[in-house]
Write a protein that holds these residues in place. Structure first.
Motif, short mmCIF file in Angstrom:
data_model
loop_
_atom_site.label_atom_id
_atom_site.label_comp_id
_atom_site.label_asym_id
_atom_site.label_seq_id
_atom_site.Cartn_x
_atom_site.Cartn_y
_atom_site.Cartn_z
N LEU A 290 0.84 -1.18 0.00
CA LEU A 290 0.00 0.00 0.00
C LEU A 290 0.88 1.24 0.00
O LEU A 290 1.84 1.31 0.75
N GLU A 291 0.52 2.18 -0.83
CA GLU A 291 1.28 3.42 -0.88
C GLU A 291 0.32 4.59 -0.89
O GLU A 291 -0.64 4.60 -1.64
N HIS A 292 0.63 5.54 -0.04
CA HIS A 292 -0.24 6.72 0.05
C HIS A 292 0.63 7.96 0.02
O HIS A 292 1.64 8.03 0.70
N GLU A 293 0.22 8.92 -0.77
CA GLU A 293 0.95 10.18 -0.80
C GLU A 293 -0.05 11.31 -0.77
O GLU A 293 -1.09 11.25 -1.44
N ALA A 294 0.25 12.34 -0.02
CA ALA A 294 -0.64 13.50 0.00
C ALA A 294 0.18 14.77 0.04
O ALA A 294 1.23 14.82 0.69
N THR A 295 -0.27 15.77 -0.66
CA THR A 295 0.41 17.05 -0.63
C THR A 295 -0.61 18.18 -0.53
O THR A 295 -1.77 18.01 -0.91
N THR A 296 -0.17 19.29 0.01
CA THR A 296 -1.00 20.48 0.03
C THR A 296 -0.15 21.63 -0.47
O THR A 296 1.00 21.76 -0.08
N SER A 297 -0.71 22.42 -1.34
CA SER A 297 0.06 23.52 -1.86
C SER A 297 -0.86 24.62 -2.34
O SER A 297 -2.07 24.48 -2.33
N LYS A 298 -0.26 25.72 -2.74
CA LYS A 298 -1.04 26.76 -3.38
C LYS A 298 -0.44 26.97 -4.77
O LYS A 298 0.59 26.38 -5.10
N ILE A 299 -1.09 27.79 -5.56
CA ILE A 299 -0.49 28.10 -6.85
C ILE A 299 0.69 29.02 -6.58
O ILE A 299 0.55 30.08 -5.97
N ALA A 300 1.86 28.59 -6.98
CA ALA A 300 3.05 29.36 -6.64
C ALA A 300 3.11 30.64 -7.46
O ALA A 300 2.75 30.66 -8.64
N ASP A 301 3.57 31.69 -6.83
CA ASP A 301 3.68 32.98 -7.51
C ASP A 301 4.59 32.88 -8.73
O ASP A 301 4.32 33.50 -9.76
#
Lengths: 413, 494, 249
Positions: B430-441
């Motif tokens: 099992l592999e899980h990846e999560a990211t949180t970001s914004k639109i970079a300037d």
């Protein structure tokens, strides 16, 4: 203890027990007794306890620790040989005769640190109500206090103990706390440690949990970190029949950081839970977490890790990785990483993997002539490296390595 | 940062009056009185001329509902729902289930035309729609409030043995199939909202693809809530026999109304050996206004059972609407080598709240699942991915890969990720990846330096962010979904 | 001496090796050439004991011992070394530590004394130097972050330190530039002697300009369809596999 078990619906005997604390205890104890009467123990319907049931704990009839000095020389002999002042607790009571008291350190009563939260954590309410002792360590601003050994030894006999410790670091202060728990027989160890870390101070907290295999370890750590301060921790879980380590780290000032690394090596019917909540409550804070589980026999590993980013905490950098190895067909892993994010300019990620040893890697090692058991040990050791590598304290790291090696010798997998 | 602020203003400006499906249709309705009790359930059942077993099942579901509590674990907040203040049956006052389109109220046909849903087969076939005649036809079941008003291309489908009809009709014409499979994946008492649906469901689609048949065209159901103070409780049941294949699309809209409306649907999919169902949703229920007034409460239980070896269920959803979305399309991977997929884009703006994700339950050997979730939060909204991957002891060789990404636009919204990953088999991976970001300037600047407008740049980036999901949609729907993303985030999405 | 007799093997019930007969006497280097899918890699994996391959018939012995009955590590201790076509990455495993553990495990299995850290370091550094490999290759994790060429060179370094009696090089030349190719060839040639033999599996004749084989075998559809001297490789290079395969059929 058992009388308190049913949680929300306390039996008559328990009510009387609580009333005694409410009436005769300190202010903290009587408040905690009230909270405990209302809230009881964590139950299976609570989201944060869905993977760890306290049933085995409540099935045991615990008593409070007897007074008098038991001989713990055998346990002391098992401690890693590290030249540093020792603070020894036996069954939750401070043993001045075995300890080195340093200036700024006070024992003899529960410390009840500023971040103690019996109103929020039910086990902390239990601790606060029943605590008889603890250590309060104060490191003045700018002072490097070096390394301290905090040792808890349980001697069995269905005793429950609830030490309440506090560590306060002044601005720029430094301390490495080697937190070792071990014992024999059946007992419940429910310690609380509240750490308050001022500006630019660093607390390194290295924890080696080697409780007796019949014991229960339920611990709570609070770490409040001010600007540019660091709570740098590593926790190794090898012992206890049922263990839960809960860590609440709060990054309250800019550039504050926390490392919550951990490893578990479990066998038999062991159940171990590592639960963390990192709250980013100021801009430019960072948290790093690598958690590794090695599960054999019928053991069950649990990791719950939450990263909370408050609206104000822009430029947060949060990273979390959990990797579990299932070495037996009956082992089980439950993992719940969690992101709760209210600020937009952040970099947060988590990853999780669960699986067995890589067949290709194993084969590769064997083609080079390394026998299978050795190859497996080598790969497991490599698997743990990432969590161990950040430990800069050499003796602390060696103690962890030795504990892992001896675990491996006992559990040929 | 200034660029972001501008974007936010633009989003605000557009979303204030931006819901383009918010008109209502003035049409005579047959309504049950408000409230929920056994008599209302009997009334619904009798209006639909149902057999006794179904009424019985409804009443049992109702009893189960009374005993269950509304779930509180999702990250959503709303005032208590008064289940007695709703109409549980609302149908256009012509006879339900018209035999041909000529019998359908012209006002209704106009409604669907305004929504861009072609119900006139002849018109499409004759090429009246201009360029659209190049596209392969799609069979559509249109559900208006509580009942299905039209189903197109039924005779074409019947030639290959495919049954596509309102579920109320299936109860009448194919009772053995309905009785066998209804509630077999989502049992009546499964959860609070499923129990409610089982008690009061009024219509929905029924699809049966016989052994070895590849459904000759895409099937689609279009849901429209129109009436005031009504709940919509549709029920969809799709069965793909051995070696069958069907691609099914679902779209939803509702008028702009100040009060909240309840939608609690249940979808059940059953797939046998080597069969496949591809289920795509574009959910665009009315999300409420900029201040969070009104909007649909969308509590949906969708679940598929991969019963056969090598069977496959693929859920794709684009969720832009609803004030509240509570929805976890799931796969029970029973058959060896069966495959479950979940691809999701969830966009929340203003005061919307979405708590959505999936469950992948690995039971059979070598079962595989893939989860790709893209959450985009703007305004004051909250967007949560909640997903479970569970590997049971016999699921040797099971595989899961999960990718969960969140994008935040503005600093007043929330993005949350709550995965549950449970393995009880060492050979599973099992592999899980999560990211949180914004639109970079610098991303924005780079695009703009190359000549893109602010809006186009954001659109490009958001579309890129969602690409892995959008590419899973059937072509027709992908275009619609992209437009919808654009409109939902208008000003920030080009 | 490696002796393979009528060896047949399946993957997932599909026959890949279809009756291989091959003898590689001590001191000789044999090349196996063949088109893609002819069973070259399968042969190397079956000989080294990788799981997932069902040997359905025939024998393979090394100095009379039944190879197929041995665990992979026992084959290694007996002197068999496989240079992988795709060397495996071992994150967290230090290259030097890995190699020393392997060497000592083999020595132990053979009843020889283990090498201490100092002696090992001396040996491995000397070998690295001889193969013009930077010291830091030993400090890095096994194959992690290595380029394709570095991975192959690392395989050769391991071979040099472990000193096998029979090396199987599985397309070790693929993806190598000419300098790296020479290093690999030097590594093999340095081991040449009466107690060393090798099976060089390759697609192209290029490598055989540097490692001149005693015999060349052509593998197609899981059988050796033709054997000859080094000139056979040149023939193949000039005319391609198709002609020989057609001729044999």
């Amino acid at each position: 203890m058992n009388a308190l078990a049913p949680g929300s619906q306390l039996q008559a005997g328990a009510q009387a027990f609580l009333a005694r604390y409410a009436a005769n205890g300190s202010v903290q104890q009587s408040e905690a007794a009230g909270l405990f009467a209302r809230n009881g123990l964590p139950g299976p319907r609570e989201e944060d306890w869905r993977y760890s049931l306290l049933r085995p704990v409540t099935d045991v009839q615990f008593t409070s620790a007897p007074h008098g000095h038991s001989d713990v020389s055998a346990a002391l002999a098992r401690l890693p040989k590290i030249a540093a002042p020792r603070l020894i607790f036996v069954d939750g009571r401070f043993r001045a005769d075995l300890s080195d008291i340093e200036p700024g350190t006070r024992a003899g009563a529960p410390a009840y640190g500023a971040t103690n939260r019996p109103d929020r954590e039910k086990l902390v309410a239990l601790n606060t109500m029943l605590s008889e002792d603890g250590i309060a360590i104060q490191v003045p601003a700018g002072h490097d206090a070096g390394t301290l050994l905090l040792v808890s030894i349980g001697t069995g006999g269905n005793v429950s103990f609830h030490p309440n410790h506090a560590v306060t670091l002044g601005a720029g202060a430094k301390l490495t706390l080697l937190d070792l728990t071990l014992g024999d027989g059946v007992y419940l160890h429910n310690p609380v440690l509240s750490a308050t870390i001022a500006e630019a101070a660093t607390l390194t907290h290295l924890r080696l949990q080697q409780e007796a295999l019949g014991a229960f370890h339920l611990s709570t750590v609070y770490a409040d970190v001010a600007a540019s301060g660091t709570y740098d921790s590593f926790a190794l879980t090898l012992g206890a029949r049922l263990a839960r380590m809960e860590v609440h780290a709060s990054l309250n000032g800019p550039q504050a950081s926390a490392h919550l690394n951990a490893a578990q090596l479990l066998g038999g019917n062991q159940h171990a839970d590592f639960t963390t909540v990192v709250q980013h409550a100021a801009p430019n804070t960072a948290s790093r977490q690598t958690v590794k589980n090695v599960l054999s026999g019928r053991s069950r590993g649990v990791f719950q890790g939450k990263i909370e980013v408050l609206r104000i905490a822009q430029k947060t950098d949060g990273y979390q990785m959990n990797q579990a190895l299932l070495l037996s067909p009956d082992a089980e892993m439950d993992c719940k990483p969690q992101l709760e994010i209210y600020a937009d300019d952040v970099k947060c990620s988590h990853g999780a993997t669960i699986g067995e040893l890589d067949g290709d890697q194993l084969f590769y090692l064997r083609t080079r002539g390394i026998p299978e058991p050795e190859a497996r040990a080598m790969l497991v050791r490599a698997f743990l490296t990432e969590a161990l590598d950040p430990i800069a304290h050499e003796e602390g790291r060696a103690a962890m390595e030795n504990a892992i090696a001896s675990w491996w010798d006992r559990n040929v997998i | 940062m200034a660029a972001i602020a501008e974007t936010l203003d633009a989003v605000q400006a557009v979303t204030d009056g931006g819901y383009k499906w918010g008109f209502s249709t003035d049409i005579e309705m047959d309504m049950a009185p408000k409230g929920l009790n056994e008599d209302i359930i009997r009334l619904i059942s009798s209006r639909k001329d149902e057999p006794a077993w179904l009424l019985d099942w409804r009443l049992k579901s109702y009893a189960a509902w009374l005993k269950t509590e509304e779930p509180d674990w999702a990250k959503i907040k709303h005032p208590p729902i008064d289940y007695q203040d709703l109409h549980y049956y609302a149908a256009p006052k012509k006879k339900p289930g018209p035999k041909s389109l000529d019998e359908v109220d012209p006002e209704l046909l106009r409604t669907y035309e305004r929504l861009g849903i072609p119900l006139r087969e002849r018109a499409i076939l004759a090429g009246v729609e201009g360029a659209e005649d190049e596209r392969p036809p799609i069979a559509i079941d249109a559900v208006f409030d509580s009942v299905s008003v039209a189903t197109t291309f039924r005779s074409t489908l019947a030639k290959s043995g495919v049954i596509f009809c309102p579920i109320s009709e299936a109860v009448r014409d194919h009772p053995e199939l309905v009785r066998k499979y209804l509630g077999s994946v989502v049992p009546a008492g499964d959860n609070y909202f499923a129990a409610l649906n089982s008690a009061v469901f009024t219509d929905g689609s029924f699809v049966y693809i016989p052994k070895g048949v590849r459904c000759p065209m895409e099937l689609s159901t279009y849901f429209r809530i129109n009436a005031r103070n009504t709940g919509q409780f549709e029920r969809t049941l799709i069965i793909a026999e051995e070696g069958a294949y069907v691609s099914y699309l679902e779209g939803c809209t509702a008028p702009q109304r100040d009060e909240n409306q309840l939608h609690a649907a249940v979808v059940e999919l059953i797939v046998f050996d080597d069969a496949q169902i591809k289920y795509s949703t574009v959910q665009n229920w009315y999300p409420g206004d900029a201040n969070g007034k009104g909007g649909i409460y969308n509590f949906v239980t969708k679940r598929g059972a991969c019963r056969g070896a090598r069977s496959k269920i693929s859920w794709t959803q684009v969720e832009t609407g609803s004030a509240i979305t509570w929805k976890y399309p799931s796969c029970i991977l029973q058959g060896d080598d069966s495959v479950g997929e979940f691809y999701s884009v969830a966009v929340t703006t203003n005061h919307q709240q979405a708590d959505t994700g999936t469950k992948m339950i690995h039971i059979g050997r070598n079962t595989r699942s893939t989860i790709v979730s893209k959450g985009i939060s703007a305004g004051k909204s909250n967007n949560t991915y909640r997903g479970l991957v569970r590997v049971l002891p016999k699921a040797h060789g099971a595989r899961n890969h999960t990718q969960c990404d969140s994008l935040l636009i503005g600093d007043q919204c929330g993005a949350h990720t709550v995965p549950y990953i449970e393995s009880r088999n060492p050979t599973a991976k099992l592999e899980h990846e999560a990211t949180t970001s914004k639109i970079a300037d610098d991303q924005l600047f780079y695009c703009r330096q190359r000549g893109l407008s602010q809006e186009d740049a954001v659109g490009l980036i958001v579309n890129g962010f969602c690409k892995d999901v959008l590419k899973e949609l059937p072509m027709e729907f992908a275009v619609e979904a992209q437009k919808l993303l654009a409109i939902s985030l208008e000003g920030s999405v080009g | 001496m490696l002796e393979i007799k009528n060896l047949t093997a399946n993957i997932d019930n599909k026959t890949i090796l279809n009756g291989i007969d091959l003898v590689v006497p001590d001191g000789e280097i044999h090349a196996i050439m063949g088109p893609n899918g002819s069973g070259k890699s399968t042969l190397s994996y079956v000989l080294s004991g990788r799981e997932g391959y069902d040997v359905t018939g025939g024998t393979a012995t090394f100095d009379g011992a039944d190879l197929l009955d041995m665990e992979p590590e026992a084959r290694a201790a007996a002197g068999l070394f496989l240079a992988f076509q795709y060397p495996v990455e071992l994150p967290g495993v230090n290259n030097a530590n890995f190699l020393r553990t392997a060497l000592n495990a083999q020595r132990r299995a053979r009843g020889e004394a283990e090498l201490d850290a100092v002696a090992f370091l001396k040996l491995s550094r000397a070998e690295a130097k001889r193969l013009s490999m930077p010291d830091d290759m030993l400090k890095r994790n096994v194959n992690v972050g290595f380029s394709g060429g570095e991975k192959k060179r690392n395989e050769v370094l391991q071979m040099a330190v472990l000193r096998p009696r029979l090396a199987i090089l599985d397309e070790t030349d693929s993806g190598l530039d000419i300098d790296a190719l020479k290093i690999v060839a030097d590594g093999v040639n340095a081991l040449r002697g009466p107690n060393f033999s090798a099976l060089v599996i390759t697609h192209y004749q290029r490598l055989l300009d540097y490692i001149v084989p005693d015999r060349v075998h052509v593998l197609a559809s899981g059988r050796i369809i033709r054997s000859g001297g080094p000139e056979l490789a040149h023939q193949l290079e000039a005319h391609g596999y198709a002609a020989i395969v057609a001729e044999a059929a």
